[in-house]
Design an enzyme around this catalytic site. Structure first.
Site, PDB file in Angstrom:
ATOM      1  N   HIS A 112     -31.596  -9.292   1.412  1.00 22.54           N
ATOM      2  CA  HIS A 112     -32.756  -8.473   1.783  1.00 22.54           C
ATOM      3  C   HIS A 112     -33.771  -9.323   2.568  1.00 22.54           C
ATOM      4  O   HIS A 112     -34.185  -8.948   3.671  1.00 22.54           O
ATOM      5  CB  HIS A 112     -33.407  -7.899   0.508  1.00 22.54           C
ATOM      6  CG  HIS A 112     -34.600  -7.040   0.759  1.00 22.54           C
ATOM      7  ND1 HIS A 112     -34.548  -5.666   0.723  1.00 22.54           N
ATOM      8  CD2 HIS A 112     -35.888  -7.349   1.067  1.00 22.54           C
ATOM      9  CE1 HIS A 112     -35.746  -5.170   0.991  1.00 22.54           C
ATOM     10  NE2 HIS A 112     -36.581  -6.183   1.196  1.00 22.54           N
ATOM     11  N   GLU A 113     -34.145 -10.462   1.995  1.00 23.60           N
ATOM     12  CA  GLU A 113     -35.130 -11.320   2.669  1.00 23.60           C
ATOM     13  C   GLU A 113     -34.565 -11.899   3.967  1.00 23.60           C
ATOM     14  O   GLU A 113     -35.280 -12.070   4.945  1.00 23.60           O
ATOM     15  CB  GLU A 113     -35.605 -12.443   1.735  1.00 23.60           C
ATOM     16  CG  GLU A 113     -36.300 -11.961   0.467  1.00 23.60           C
ATOM     17  CD  GLU A 113     -37.411 -10.939   0.701  1.00 23.60           C
ATOM     18  OE1 GLU A 113     -38.035 -10.959   1.781  1.00 23.60           O
ATOM     19  OE2 GLU A 113     -37.638 -10.106  -0.193  1.00 23.60           O
ATOM     20  N   HIS A 125     -35.139  -9.439   6.707  1.00 20.38           N
ATOM     21  CA  HIS A 125     -36.498  -9.565   7.267  1.00 20.38           C
ATOM     22  C   HIS A 125     -36.563 -10.770   8.208  1.00 20.38           C
ATOM     23  O   HIS A 125     -37.170 -10.709   9.272  1.00 20.38           O
ATOM     24  CB  HIS A 125     -37.520  -9.789   6.143  1.00 20.38           C
ATOM     25  CG  HIS A 125     -37.926  -8.544   5.407  1.00 20.38           C
ATOM     26  ND1 HIS A 125     -38.349  -7.395   6.044  1.00 20.38           N
ATOM     27  CD2 HIS A 125     -38.020  -8.281   4.073  1.00 20.38           C
ATOM     28  CE1 HIS A 125     -38.676  -6.484   5.139  1.00 20.38           C
ATOM     29  NE2 HIS A 125     -38.471  -6.989   3.930  1.00 20.38           N
ATOM     30  N   HIS A 165     -35.170 -10.142  11.576  1.00 18.06           N
ATOM     31  CA  HIS A 165     -36.124  -9.332  12.341  1.00 18.06           C
ATOM     32  C   HIS A 165     -37.157 -10.248  13.011  1.00 18.06           C
ATOM     33  O   HIS A 165     -37.564 -10.035  14.150  1.00 18.06           O
ATOM     34  CB  HIS A 165     -36.821  -8.355  11.377  1.00 18.06           C
ATOM     35  CG  HIS A 165     -37.430  -7.158  12.033  1.00 18.06           C
ATOM     36  ND1 HIS A 165     -38.162  -6.234  11.335  1.00 18.06           N
ATOM     37  CD2 HIS A 165     -37.429  -6.720  13.314  1.00 18.06           C
ATOM     38  CE1 HIS A 165     -38.578  -5.276  12.156  1.00 18.06           C
ATOM     39  NE2 HIS A 165     -38.144  -5.558  13.364  1.00 18.06           N
TER      40      HIS A 165
END
Length: 671
Positions: free
Chosen positions: A463-464, A467, A470
């Protein structure tokens, strides 16, 4: 010379001392103010270049300094740093107000904005101008002096009320304790939970065991304690926080907050607080949020009712319970889940050695986006646990610096997050690449065992990392639109979509190997992980939707006629209620997300992002989870574009159509 005031590329951690921060931030604000003053005193006609672009590039030095400071305040803090944070935070919010209420500056921004149709701007330039103008207008720059004063008064009252709301909830949380001395009352509780309760009792100089309303104490008690009367006592205590006849009651505060928010929205020309908030979100209007929620509700409710009925039958069969109450839900769900899936997290951990999972995330990023990660030892770190990497593309071009900090320690807050030390932007023809960091709290290696992750921690890392991608792949001109600078209900798409690879055989085979034998994770475990992931998803979805709809009821209409919070809340929950109502309980008086945190009119965005991520991953499933074409479309239209255009425009360019909730419903086993 203060190292924070010198020009630096990667953060010079080893040279910074705590006493450097305050003077550096003070000086950074001065520099930023003089940059803004340059724009204001410029006698030339305001243009996109000398006003809009110039303003976007102001405060660069200050931003670099504060990113180092606030990142360390989360990841490597101490009392001194926390004290400095209390001192400098008001300086920074005052500086932000000085900008938005600077009339001469706003006049120039507005002049460019009013002339925008004659400027032949690119979509990115249009977005920058629009965002900049709104940052003034939405904070009252267009108001007359009297209304500006009113706005400042409302804002001051609101910030005090939300602080008071939070203080009351905390006081009520701390005021309750369940003190037990009879071992029989602890039946069903795991040893670790009992041990923790014993520690709490000891700290309060009491015999036996103390349970509190803090989540690490409260949740396990409701999940495992066999004694139904005691579960009831805990659940009712939690449900009546700040809804009791005492000085910590939040009922009037809730009414004051919603009425002040409504007044503020009206003052700025909006129908309701929700209209004000959602104008800048992907959802755009309260009507869209309500349609979205009701559409999901229609699909999830039959499944939720079915699951609830099954749970009731199970509780009746097991313990002869006739009516399932709120304090029974977690307890019987846990028992049923164990019976159905027989999945022990401890069996999985040896297959998820931290180093292997990190390498797995890198390999997946390489297959999808042509990224290469090389650990380097020449970049300064703020703690020896931190790993540093250079990220390049397949042609050897430098893409980003990547910091990863995985283990808990004193001075590091709980949870997991992604952050940045340097934004990406294109300035003077140079594409300045970003410095990105993820921070997690995973078990440390011991003398005999490496760091082994639970499956939950594996998905957290991915999940991290989503990010981080991105941030790393950002490729925009202006830093305020770069990387994760996107609307609130779009920012979780890259992170949530990455979690999906953790459930796929083809991806797991790359890294899920037993740390001692090297054997791959058996597929039967993967199937169990998948099956248990959608357990009671109907009930979970209904619960999430009920909170989002309550938030919309509070903020999407004029609240001035509301007198009874309890009655109002019961009406809002009418369509989503499963358990019987408990008269002495109320949710709104402790709904900190919307009355203290930043989620007012935004609670729906948890589910919104889930729909996006399931729909996006469905495209990968259709074409192959490592399909280059789909990955390139995702990289070029979502990951690299930041907030340069409206999120739905970017999403449709990637997907070819608007997202539908079908993929989420299918993944959740609801259709």
């Amino acid at each position: 010379m203060n190292p924070l005031l010198q020009d630096f590329n990667t953060a010079p951690f080893s040279k910074i001392t705590t006493k450097d921060y305050k003077p550096a931030i003070k000086k950074g604000i001065e520099i930023a103010k003089s940059e803004i003053n340059e724009i204001v005193i410029n006698t030339e006609k305001p243009t996109f270049e000398n006003t809009t672009v110039a303003l976007d590039f102001t405060g660069e030095k200050l931003n670099r300094i504060t990113s180092v400071f606030f990142n360390l305040n989360s990841a490597e803090t101490n009392e001194e740093i926390q004290k400095i944070a209390q001192e400098v935070s008001p300086w920074l919010s005052e500086f932000a107000n000085d900008i938005t209420l600077n009339e001469a500056l706003f006049k120039k921004v507005k002049a460019v904005f009013d002339n925008r149709n004659n400027l032949k701007l690119t979509p990115e330039q249009e977005t920058l101008l629009d965002k900049q103008y709104k940052s003034f207008a939405r904070n009252g720059a267009n108001l007359n002096e009297e209304d500006k004063t009113t706005l400042r008064e409302i804002d001051a009252k609101l910030s005090k009320l939300s602080l008071k709301f939070g203080e009351n909830v905390l006081a009520e949380t701390n005021a309750f304790e369940l003190h037990l001395t009879d071992e029989n009352d602890l039946a069903g509780l795991p040893e670790s939970v009992k041990e923790a309760a014993k520690e709490v009792a000891k700290s309060k100089e009491k015999e036996g065991y103390v349970f509190t309303l803090d989540y690490p104490s409260y949740i396990p008690f409701l999940t495992y304690a066999n004694n139904r009367e005691l579960r009831k006592k805990m659940a009712i205590a939690a449900g009546k926080k700040a809804f009791q006849n005492n000085k910590f009651n939040n009922e009037q505060i809730v009414l004051d907050i919603v009425n002040l928010r409504q007044k503020r929205a009206n003052l700025l020309g909006y129908k309701t607080h929700a209209h004000f908030v959602l104008e800048e979100r992907m959802a755009e209007t309260p009507e869209n949020v309500i349609d979205f929620s009701n559409n999901l509700l229609e699909k999830a409710k039959p499944a939720a009712l079915r699951e609830f009925k099954n749970l009731e039958n199970y509780a009746k069969k097991l313990d002869g319970i006739d009516k399932l109450q709120k304090w029974d839900g977690a307890y019987y769900s846990e028992k049923l889940k164990k019976e159905l899936f027989d999945l022990d997290q401890e069996i999985l951990k040896p297959y998820f050695k931290l180093e292997n999972v990190i390498e797995g995330s890198f390999e997946i990023a390489n297959r999808l986006f042509d990224l290469h990660f090389e650990e380097v030892f020449t970049i300064e770190k703020y703690h020896e646990d931190v790993k540093t990497y250079n990220v390049t593309d397949s042609n050897g071009n430098f893409i980003a610096v990547y910091y990863a900090d995985f283990h808990p320690r004193k001075g590091k807050r709980n949870g997991a997050w992604m952050t940045s030390y340097k934004p990406q932007q294109i300035k003077n023809g140079i594409n300045e690449r970003p410095h990105v960091s993820i921070v997690c709290n995973f078990t440390k290696p011991t003398e005999t065992k490496p760091s082994l992750l639970t499956f939950n921690e594996v998905t957290t890392l991915f999940h991290e990392f989503g990010h981080a991608l991105h941030g790393m792949l950002a490729n925009t001109t202006y830093n305020s639109l770069s990387g994760t600078s996107v609307s609130w209900d779009f920012v979780e798409l890259p992170s949530q979509v990455m979690e999906n690879w953790c459930f796929e055989k083809e991806a797991l085979e790359l890294f899920a190997k037993h740390y001692e034998t090297g054997e791959s994770l058996p597929m039967e475990y993967v199937e169990k992980i998948k099956e248990s992931a959608s357990f009671h998803e109907g009930m979970q979805t209904l619960r999430q939707l009920s909170f989002g709809l309550l938030d919309m009821q509070w903020h999407g209409q004029d609240p001035s006629e509301i007198t009874s919070i309890k009655e109002f809340e019961n009406n809002a929950f009418a369509e989503t209620r499963l358990y019987p109502d408990v008269a002495e309980n109320c949710m709104s008086t402790a709904f900190s997300h919307i009355f203290q945190g930043g989620y007012s009119s935004g609670y729906y965005s948890y589910k919104w992002a889930e729909v996006l991520d399931a729909d996006a991953f469905d495209y990968f499933l259709e074409k192959g989870i490592f399909n280059k074409d789909v990955a390139t479309k995702f990289k070029e239209n979502v990951l690299s574009k930041g907030g340069t255009e409206k999120p739905m425009v970017l999403y449709k360019r990637f997907r070819g159509k608007e997202p539908k909730p079908d993929a989420l419903l299918k993944r959740a086993g609801l259709i």
